[in-house]
Every structure is written in structure tokens, then in C-alpha cells.
Design an enzyme around this catalytic site. Structure first.
Site, PDB file in Angstrom:
ATOM      1  N   ASP A  68       0.646  -1.267  -0.059  1.00  0.00           N
ATOM      2  CA  ASP A  68      -0.212   0.011  -0.123  1.00  0.00           C
ATOM      3  C   ASP A  68       0.955   1.237   0.016  1.00  0.00           C
ATOM      4  O   ASP A  68       0.617   2.146  -0.657  1.00  0.00           O
ATOM      5  CB  ASP A  68      -0.900  -0.020   1.188  1.00  0.00           C
ATOM      6  CG  ASP A  68      -1.933  -1.059   1.112  1.00  0.00           C
ATOM      7  OD1 ASP A  68      -2.010  -1.587   0.031  1.00  0.00           O
ATOM      8  OD2 ASP A  68      -2.735  -1.239   2.053  1.00  0.00           O
ATOM      9  N   ASP A  72       0.776   4.307  -2.799  1.00  0.00           N
ATOM     10  CA  ASP A  72       0.414   5.767  -2.168  1.00  0.00           C
ATOM     11  C   ASP A  72       1.583   6.671  -2.957  1.00  0.00           C
ATOM     12  O   ASP A  72       1.284   7.708  -3.348  1.00  0.00           O
ATOM     13  CB  ASP A  72       0.656   5.794  -0.845  1.00  0.00           C
ATOM     14  CG  ASP A  72      -0.848   5.086  -0.228  1.00  0.00           C
ATOM     15  OD1 ASP A  72      -1.639   4.834  -0.970  1.00  0.00           O
ATOM     16  OD2 ASP A  72      -0.463   5.016   1.062  1.00  0.00           O
ATOM     17  N   GLU A 145     -25.383 -16.112  -6.384  1.00  0.00           N
ATOM     18  CA  GLU A 145     -24.449 -15.637  -5.989  1.00  0.00           C
ATOM     19  C   GLU A 145     -24.945 -14.681  -4.688  1.00  0.00           C
ATOM     20  O   GLU A 145     -26.454 -14.521  -4.731  1.00  0.00           O
ATOM     21  CB  GLU A 145     -24.281 -14.170  -7.260  1.00  0.00           C
ATOM     22  CG  GLU A 145     -25.404 -13.525  -7.689  1.00  0.00           C
ATOM     23  CD  GLU A 145     -25.025 -12.731  -8.958  1.00  0.00           C
ATOM     24  OE1 GLU A 145     -24.685 -11.738  -8.855  1.00  0.00           O
ATOM     25  OE2 GLU A 145     -25.115 -13.533  -9.932  1.00  0.00           O
ATOM     26  N   LYS A 147     -26.567 -11.863  -2.235  1.00  0.00           N
ATOM     27  CA  LYS A 147     -27.508 -10.560  -2.467  1.00  0.00           C
ATOM     28  C   LYS A 147     -26.829  -9.577  -1.641  1.00  0.00           C
ATOM     29  O   LYS A 147     -27.021  -9.556  -0.377  1.00  0.00           O
ATOM     30  CB  LYS A 147     -28.909 -10.816  -2.244  1.00  0.00           C
ATOM     31  CG  LYS A 147     -29.816  -9.767  -2.367  1.00  0.00           C
ATOM     32  CD  LYS A 147     -31.253 -10.271  -2.041  1.00  0.00           C
ATOM     33  CE  LYS A 147     -32.114  -9.029  -2.396  1.00  0.00           C
ATOM     34  NZ  LYS A 147     -31.776  -7.583  -1.382  1.00  0.00           N
ATOM     35  N   ASP A 149     -26.206  -5.935   0.354  1.00  0.00           N
ATOM     36  CA  ASP A 149     -27.013  -5.190   1.068  1.00  0.00           C
ATOM     37  C   ASP A 149     -26.420  -3.931   0.837  1.00  0.00           C
ATOM     38  O   ASP A 149     -25.592  -3.558   2.046  1.00  0.00           O
ATOM     39  CB  ASP A 149     -27.209  -5.660   2.623  1.00  0.00           C
ATOM     40  CG  ASP A 149     -28.158  -4.929   3.293  1.00  0.00           C
ATOM     41  OD1 ASP A 149     -29.170  -4.216   2.469  1.00  0.00           O
ATOM     42  OD2 ASP A 149     -28.373  -4.683   4.669  1.00  0.00           O
ATOM     43  N   TYR A 256     -22.337  -6.764 -10.772  1.00  0.00           N
ATOM     44  CA  TYR A 256     -23.035  -8.159 -10.965  1.00  0.00           C
ATOM     45  C   TYR A 256     -24.265  -8.285 -12.042  1.00  0.00           C
ATOM     46  O   TYR A 256     -24.766  -9.728 -12.264  1.00  0.00           O
ATOM     47  CB  TYR A 256     -23.726  -8.332  -9.735  1.00  0.00           C
ATOM     48  CG  TYR A 256     -24.805  -7.594  -9.332  1.00  0.00           C
ATOM     49  CD1 TYR A 256     -26.047  -7.669  -9.598  1.00  0.00           C
ATOM     50  CD2 TYR A 256     -24.622  -6.450  -8.361  1.00  0.00           C
ATOM     51  CE1 TYR A 256     -27.137  -6.644  -9.333  1.00  0.00           C
ATOM     52  CE2 TYR A 256     -25.427  -5.638  -7.862  1.00  0.00           C
ATOM     53  CZ  TYR A 256     -26.811  -5.696  -8.268  1.00  0.00           C
ATOM     54  OH  TYR A 256     -27.669  -4.707  -7.987  1.00  0.00           O
ATOM     55  N   LYS A 355     -34.007 -14.954   0.643  1.00  0.00           N
ATOM     56  CA  LYS A 355     -33.573 -14.126   1.591  1.00  0.00           C
ATOM     57  C   LYS A 355     -33.120 -14.877   2.823  1.00  0.00           C
ATOM     58  O   LYS A 355     -33.792 -16.000   3.199  1.00  0.00           O
ATOM     59  CB  LYS A 355     -34.691 -13.299   2.018  1.00  0.00           C
ATOM     60  CG  LYS A 355     -34.902 -12.011   0.860  1.00  0.00           C
ATOM     61  CD  LYS A 355     -33.933 -11.158   0.646  1.00  0.00           C
ATOM     62  CE  LYS A 355     -33.724 -10.138   1.889  1.00  0.00           C
ATOM     63  NZ  LYS A 355     -34.870  -9.023   2.033  1.00  0.00           N
ATOM     64  N   CYS A 446     -20.741  12.578  34.840  1.00  0.00           N
ATOM     65  CA  CYS A 446     -19.973  11.870  34.133  1.00  0.00           C
ATOM     66  C   CYS A 446     -19.426  10.632  34.983  1.00  0.00           C
ATOM     67  O   CYS A 446     -18.806  10.644  36.065  1.00  0.00           O
ATOM     68  CB  CYS A 446     -18.682  12.630  33.588  1.00  0.00           C
ATOM     69  SG  CYS A 446     -17.553  11.661  32.605  1.00  0.00           S
ATOM     70  N   CYS A 449     -15.430  10.840  35.386  1.00  0.00           N
ATOM     71  CA  CYS A 449     -14.632  12.160  36.243  1.00  0.00           C
ATOM     72  C   CYS A 449     -15.792  12.750  37.505  1.00  0.00           C
ATOM     73  O   CYS A 449     -15.175  13.514  38.119  1.00  0.00           O
ATOM     74  CB  CYS A 449     -14.160  13.183  35.449  1.00  0.00           C
ATOM     75  SG  CYS A 449     -15.410  14.024  34.611  1.00  0.00           S
ATOM     76  N   CYS A 462     -19.960  15.193  28.617  1.00  0.00           N
ATOM     77  CA  CYS A 462     -19.144  15.645  29.808  1.00  0.00           C
ATOM     78  C   CYS A 462     -18.590  16.996  29.689  1.00  0.00           C
ATOM     79  O   CYS A 462     -17.665  17.020  28.726  1.00  0.00           O
ATOM     80  CB  CYS A 462     -18.259  14.518  30.264  1.00  0.00           C
ATOM     81  SG  CYS A 462     -16.887  15.008  31.646  1.00  0.00           S
ATOM     82  N   CYS A 468     -10.818  15.192  31.892  1.00  0.00           N
ATOM     83  CA  CYS A 468     -11.687  13.927  32.074  1.00  0.00           C
ATOM     84  C   CYS A 468     -10.904  12.926  31.687  1.00  0.00           C
ATOM     85  O   CYS A 468     -10.342  12.780  30.699  1.00  0.00           O
ATOM     86  CB  CYS A 468     -13.033  13.886  31.128  1.00  0.00           C
ATOM     87  SG  CYS A 468     -13.983  12.335  31.300  1.00  0.00           S
TER      88      CYS A 468
END
Length: 715
Positions: A68, A72, A145, A147, A149, A256, A355, A446, A449, A462, A468
């Protein structure tokens, strides 16, 4: 150069086998100033081809050739060359980085209707679908294949080049999300292989689970509501008008289905183009060969019972996948048979979605805890009697905020329904049996604290800020992160270890670690070398740029861009810290809400004490940009070679209140044209009726407003 052993020439889609940026590329690039225009153009062409190939290997093949970090470096070099030599290319991979804001989402017609799919969670309904198919066309095999979401989109290519993307909408037309989808790296700008002249494909934009978790954690740390599930995250992102925000979110896309395939030849009796693959699985292979990201879980089922078995197997493996699915799609594999089956008014006759059952179970709330985020936001979490929900053991579920607790009427001891129907984060959906007299009483103090809790609409906070302990630990993690001062060796686990050892409780404690080096060395997993490396990293952060320091403080709603605007506008940390709300709203992109947030952060007594202590060790370097307003309201785009670099020109106009963008739009006031300009920006300027001026006219324009050009020392 011989073909690298790791690369099969037959596998390459976008680059030649002798491209020097494919395998073990040398990233010690020559200084840009030593290149002429021809050499830069040649290098950029090789880099574009290599980056496209690496995107293909990473997304479509899951077989990267380089790390990676190396990718970059190649990408950054390409950006540098294109900027320095105005090497515009409409399909360059660098077009993916966002930039600009759209006014609205236009509506566009689809190349072919994007219909829905009949669906059911019952096996008998799948068998009935099969019976209808066989009555119409005889025995068939099925492609199966996942499904997905996510959010369905149509992407159109002409002559192998990306031209348009749209959401499904009403199936006939949808929202134009061309620029949003362009930022997704698994969606190629240019196809490889041998695509048809016109290709419209259907895909599903989604957010991978691991990336979703990371992104949600960042939202919570910023005090924002987390997305309920990856689908909401993807859908919300694609409808963003701020393209920078879209580019920052980790979207992906699986393709697909073929919606349109036109190779310019006459179609056969079934309405298919001669080059159109004759089965759905062959279509997927073709899309993959073009460089499109295709899921690898598609299988051929000889009959409907094999398709049902496929669904049952995938249901068992569902939780191991890094993307959300809510069932499987069963399609007639033979494309000619699909054409004969045709469609109904709203759905395809040749496909059916089987499903998975909804993921929800009933369990008991054992206790409720309140977590404290980096910005002080308090989030209630229900600790549950562990229950299996869709194959995952769930023992915690978010209650979001105090208002959600009131709405649900939930308390300890209640029986509740927990759902994961497409949700990665388990949620309490409803109280089934109440065993308490009243909803849980949200604490007034909180839990970390003891400070009095403050309310902001449905949210609770808080106010103790960096004093804190819970906020301080998360503040240290953020301070050392890439979004802060990038102190290597100070990740979440390291900070927690240092806190538990009593070495780091607040930000200034980082700079006092030198005094406790012996204790640091003695920690498990550390030692002399790692301790000294960390201390050197901390020392290197003692004189940060003002913008980086402001971002590192973790002020709610102040990310990198806002921090840069604050630094440029005020120049010094003291000026930012002392700025009144009326002064803050004068800064670009800062409204009343953010201005009050910044003011409140610095006025909080606890924050002020920690910052005063921190400034004994850290000296933020002033932003020496002249934050004048002589060019306020103007937007410039530069093309061609000027008497100084374009980056200097951009800095000059921005320092005096103008904006400098990389592309021409209707908001551009002037296109400044230097020597050997590119053509695309000039064509865009002509189309948008944007005036062109040469460098002499640019200098006159600046002189009229009291701005010197060229700047001192740059002539």
C-alpha cells in the site's frame, strides 16, 4: 526490460509488462524541476497505466503486486506531475480524490430499466419460481450469487471510458452520482480487455465491514451519530454533495449484471449482441476481464435444489464475509432463456432472491453502562444476557442516547428484542416485557470524572474536556494519530498501557516521558530501542505546524481542512485561542455552530489548564501566510507554465482571500493561462463562459488590488 516473474502478460489489463512501476518500482523519483514537458508526460502515462493495473489487481483480482505504501508513492508522484505540468487527463486515477461541491443531484434516465427481484425467505417459494421457469423454457441451470446489502447503481462506459453513474431511483431514472462514484477506486475510469463500445452495468455500492467499524469509531470520536449499518453509510455517502467527504469514506462496489451491451453489430433473434456472453456466469467473467470488481462467490447450480443448498451454505458463512448480504440471488444462467422469459412490470421473470431470516432475538438487559468518547459525548450501552443473533453471540447493544432510552422505555431487567437485520452494530429494537417501573435514569454526572452532565438536544456530554480521564486517553490517541501529529508508536493499545502504568494521563505527560524513561523501558513489550524510538518521535513533535496542532487538539468539528483555514486566517495559536465567535465566523467554512464549539473548547477551564501545561513543551509554528482579503470572493484556476510554479500562484491568491481550484466550473472567475497550456481547462472555461487571462493580465488584476506579482524572490 524483461517481464517480471510475478506478472503473467496475459493477466495484464492496463499496463505493458515492461512498465517500470508494476513490480518493485523505484520510488526515488527525479526532482520535477529536472524534467521537461515530454519526459513528464511520458512518466505520467506510465504511472497512470500502472496505477490502473494496481487498482485492477487489488480490487478485481485480490492479488496486489505492491505494498500500500508503494502504491501511495506512485499515486502521489502522478499527482505531482499532473499539477506541475498541467497534464490533464479526464480518466486519470487522480480524478478520484474528490474536490468541489455539487449544487444538487440531477435526475438521469437509465440505459435499461433497473427492475427489482421477487423475493422470499421460504424454500417452497423458490421451488415455485423454478416451476414457472421450467414451464416457460424447459430445464435450466442457475447462477447463484450473494445478495448484497448496499445501494444499487448503474454505471455506463462508452468506448471503455467511464461516463455516468446513477442510483436505481424508480427503476427508469435515478440520481446522477457520476462524480461520487468516480471516487470509488474499485470502479475503473477506463476498462481493460475488449469491452463493447457501449456497456451499462449494474453494481452494488457498499462499505466493507471492517472499514465501516473504523469509520463509525471516527464519527463517534468526533461526537457525530454513528451510522446504523453499512448500507445506510453507503447510501448516505453517495447522496453527499461534498465530493471531498465522499472521497474520504471507504466505499467499494461489486458489479453483478449487464444492463446494456452494444458492440455496434446487429443483434441475434434473442436480442443479444454477437459479442455478448451467452451465460450469466460468462458475463461475470467478461466484466472481471474488463477490470470491474466482481464477487468471487458466484456458482453454477444444476437445478433448484442445488441453488437452495447454495443459499444454506452461504448463510452459514455469512458472518465471515467482510460485506453485508441478506440472501442470495438465483438467476437463470442461459442469457437467451432470460430474454425469452422477459420481465414483468417491476421485476425480472428469470431471477429470484432467496432471503435470509431477519437477525433478531429476545434477551434480558443485565445492566446499562455509559461510555465517554473523546469529545465528551456519553453513549449508553446495554449489557445483555448473551444471545445468538444470526450466528453471532451478542452481549452488548447500543442505546444511542438518553432520548432513545426514554423512547424505548428500557431499563435493567427488561426483556428486549435485539436486532441485527443488516446491522453490524446490535441495537435494542423494542422492549418485549418490562420488568421495571420506569426507564433507566440517565446519570447526572460523568462516570469517568464526576462532572455534571450537559445536554445538547438528544445528546449528553461531559463538559470536563481534557481533564476527564476518559476523554484524555482518547485525546492522546487522537493527538498522536495521522489526523494529529502522527507520532509513530503511540497507538490505542500503547496509550492504554501507558495510562494503566501511570505514565501518561494527559497530553503534557507525553513530553515528560523523558523523565521516566526507566519506567518506560521496563514496560512489557518495550525495552531500550522501542522506548528511545518513541521519545525521538515525541521530540520531533515539539514544533508542529499550527494547522496540525489545532487538528491534533481534537476540537469537535475541527478536522484538517478547518484547522488549516483557522491557521491561515489567524496566523498564530494565541490568535485562534483568543478569537471571539464573531471573528471565528469570518473564517472560510466556519458557521455559528462550529464557532461556538471552538470558543467553548478554549473557554473550558479544564481544557485551558491542560493547554497551558502543554504549551510549556510544544511551540506551534505560526502560519506566516498573509491572511488578507484583497481578492476575497474570487476563484482562480491556473493552467500552463507561469513565471513561478502554480503552487506558489495558488498560495498567493489564497493568502489574499481568493480560492484556487484544480478544475473549471461555473463558480470560476478567471482561468489564468500560462505558456504551453493544456486544452481541457480551456475547453471547460469556454463552455462555462469563464474569462481567460494571461499572466500579464493576472498581474494587472492583482496590482489593482494591491497584491504584488510575482511575489518577492519568485520572479
Amino acid at each position: 526490460m524483461s517481464t517480471p516473474a510475478e506478472v503473467d502478460p496475459d493477466d495484464l489489463r492496463f499496463a505493458d509488462p515492461d512498465n517500470p512501476y508494476l513490480v518493485d518500482p523505484d520510488t526515488a523519483f527525479a526532482d520535477v524541476s529536472t524534467l521537461d514537458a515530454d519526459a513528464a508526460a511520458a512518466e505520467a502515462a506510465l504511472l497512470r497505466a500502472a496505477v490502473r493495473e494496481h487498482d485492477y489487481r487489488y480490487y478485481a483480482r485480490n492479488d496486489p503486486l505492491i505494498a500500500d505504501r508503494t502504491y501511495d508513492a506512485l499515486f502521489a508522484r502522478l499527482e505531482t506531475l499532473e499539477d506541475a505540468f498541467d497534464l490533464d487527463a479526464a480518466d486519470s486515477p487522480t480524478r478520484r480524490v474528490g474536490g468541489g461541491t455539487l449544487d444538487a443531484l440531477d435526475t438521469v434516465a437509465h440505459a435499461a430499466p433497473m427492475l427489482s427481484i421477487d423475493q422470499s425467505g421460504e424454500a417452497d417459494d423458490v421451488r415455485e419460481f423454478d416451476a414457472r421457469v421450467r414451464r416457460a423454457v424447459g430445464d435450466v441451470a442457475y447462477s447463484c450469487e450473494p445478495k448484497f446489502d448496499g445501494l444499487s447503481v448503474e454505471v455506463v462506459y462508452e468506448d471503455g471510458r467511464y461516463v455516468q453513474a446513477a442510483t436505481r431511483g424508480d427503476g427508469r431514472e435515478g440520481d446522477d452520482v457520476t462524480e461520487q462514484v468516480r471516487t470509488i477506486r474499485s470502479v475503473p475510469e477506463r476498462l481493460g480487455g475488449d469491452p463493447p463500445a457501449e456497456l451499462a452495468v449494474r453494481g452494488e455500492v457498499f462499505m466493507p465491514r471492517d472499514a465501516f467499524h473504523d469509520h463509525n469509531a471516527e464519527r463517534v470520536e468526533r461526537g457525530e451519530e454513528p451510522f446504523a449499518n453499512p448500507r445506510n453509510a453507503a447510501a448516505g455517502t453517495l447522496r453527499q454533495l461534498d465530493l471531498d467527504a465522499v472521497a474520504e469514506r471507504p466505499l467499494d462496489c461489486f458489479f453483478y449484471d449487464v444492463l446494456g451491451w452494444d458492440d455496434g453489430e446487429a443483434r441475434d433473434d434473442d436480442g443479444l449482441a454477437p459479442s455478448h456472453p451467452d451465460t450469466h456466469l460468462a458475463e461475470l467473467d467478461a466484466l472481471r476481464s474488463f477490470g470491474l470488481h466482481v464477487n468471487d462467490r458466484a456458482e453454477l447450480a444444476a437445478d433448484v435444489e442445488a441453488a437452495i443448498d447454495y443459499r444454506d451454505r452461504l448463510a452459514e458463512e455469512r458472518e465471515a464475509l467482510n460485506y453485508e448480504i441478506d440472501g442470495v440471488v438465483i438467476k437463470v444462467n442461459d442469457r437467451a432463456a432470460c430474454e425469452r422469459l422477459g420481465t414483468k412490470a417491476r421485476s425480472y421473470r428469470w431471477a429470484f432472491a432467496y432471503k435470509f431470516p431477519a437477525r433478531h432475538e429476545v434477551t434480558t438487559v443485565e445492566r446499562i453502562v455509559v461510555q465517554v468518547g473523546r469529545t465528551g459525548r456519553l453513549t449508553p450501552v446495554a449489557i445483555l444476557d448473551a444471545v445468538d443473533v444470526g450466528g453471532v453471540t451478542v452481549s452488548r447493544a447500543t442505546l444511542h442516547n438518553p432520548d432513545e432510552i426514554e423512547s424505548l422505555g428500557v431499563n435493567v431487567g427488561d426483556e428486549v428484542r435485539v436486532k441485527r437485520a443488516g446491522d453490524v452494530i446490535p441495537q435494542v429494537a423494542e422492549v418485549v416485557t418490562s420488568n421495571s417501573d420506569a426507564p433507566y435514569a440517565f446519570p447526572d454526572a460523568c462516570p469517568a470524572c464526576g462532572s455534571d452532565v450537559e445536554r445538547d438536544g438528544p445528546l449528553a456530554f461531559c463538559p470536563n474536556g481534557l481533564a476527564c480521564p476518559a476523554q484524555a486517553e482518547r485525546a492522546v490517541v487522537h493527538y498522536a494519530s495521522r489526523g494529529g501529529l502522527d507520532i509513530e508508536g503511540l497507538g490505542e493499545e500503547s496509550v492504554e498501557q501507558l495510562r494503566e502504568a501511570g505514565l501518561v494521563e494527559t497530553l503534557p505527560d507525553l513530553y515528560r516521558l523523558h523523565e521516566r524513561r526507566g519506567e518506560l523501558v521496563a514496560l512489557e513489550g518495550w525495552g531500550e530501542t522501542s522506548a528511545d524510538n518513541l521519545l525521538r518521535e515525541i521530540d520531533a513533535s515539539r514544533e508542529p505546524d499550527l494547522a496540525e496542532f489545532l487538528a491534533a487538539l481534537g476540537i469537535h468539528e475541527v478536522g484538517g481542512a478547518t484547522a488549516r483555514n483557522l491557521a491561515r486566517h489567524f496566523g498564530t495559536f494565541d490568535a485562534v485561542r483568543d478569537a471571539a465567535v464573531a471573528e471565528l465566523v469570518e473564517v472560510d467554512d466556519i458557521g455559528e455552530t462550529v464557532a461556538h464549539t471552538v470558543r467553548d473548547f478554549f473557554e473550558t477551564e479544564q481544557n485551558a489548564r491542560v493547554i497551558d501545561d502543554l504549551l510549556d513543551y510544544v511551540d506551534p509554528q505560526p502560519d506566516d501566510t498573509d491572511a488578507g482579503d484583497a481578492l476575497d470572493g474570487l476563484t482562480f484556476v491556473f493552467t500552463g507554465s507561469l513565471s513561478t510554479s502554480r503552487s506558489v500562484a495558488q498560495e498567493v491568491v489564497e493568502a489574499h482571500g481568493a480560492s484556487a481550484t484544480s478544475s473549471v466550473s461555473g463558480n470560476t472567475d478567471y482561468l489564468v493561462v500560462g505558456d504551453s497550456p493544456g486544452t481541457s481547462k480551456r475547453e471547460d472555461a469556454a463552455a462555462a463562459d469563464v474569462p481567460e487571462i494571461d499572466e500579464a493580465a493576472f498581474a494587472d488584476l492583482l496590482a489593482e488590488r494591491g497584491v504584488a506579482w510575482p511575489p518577492d524572490g519568485e520572479a
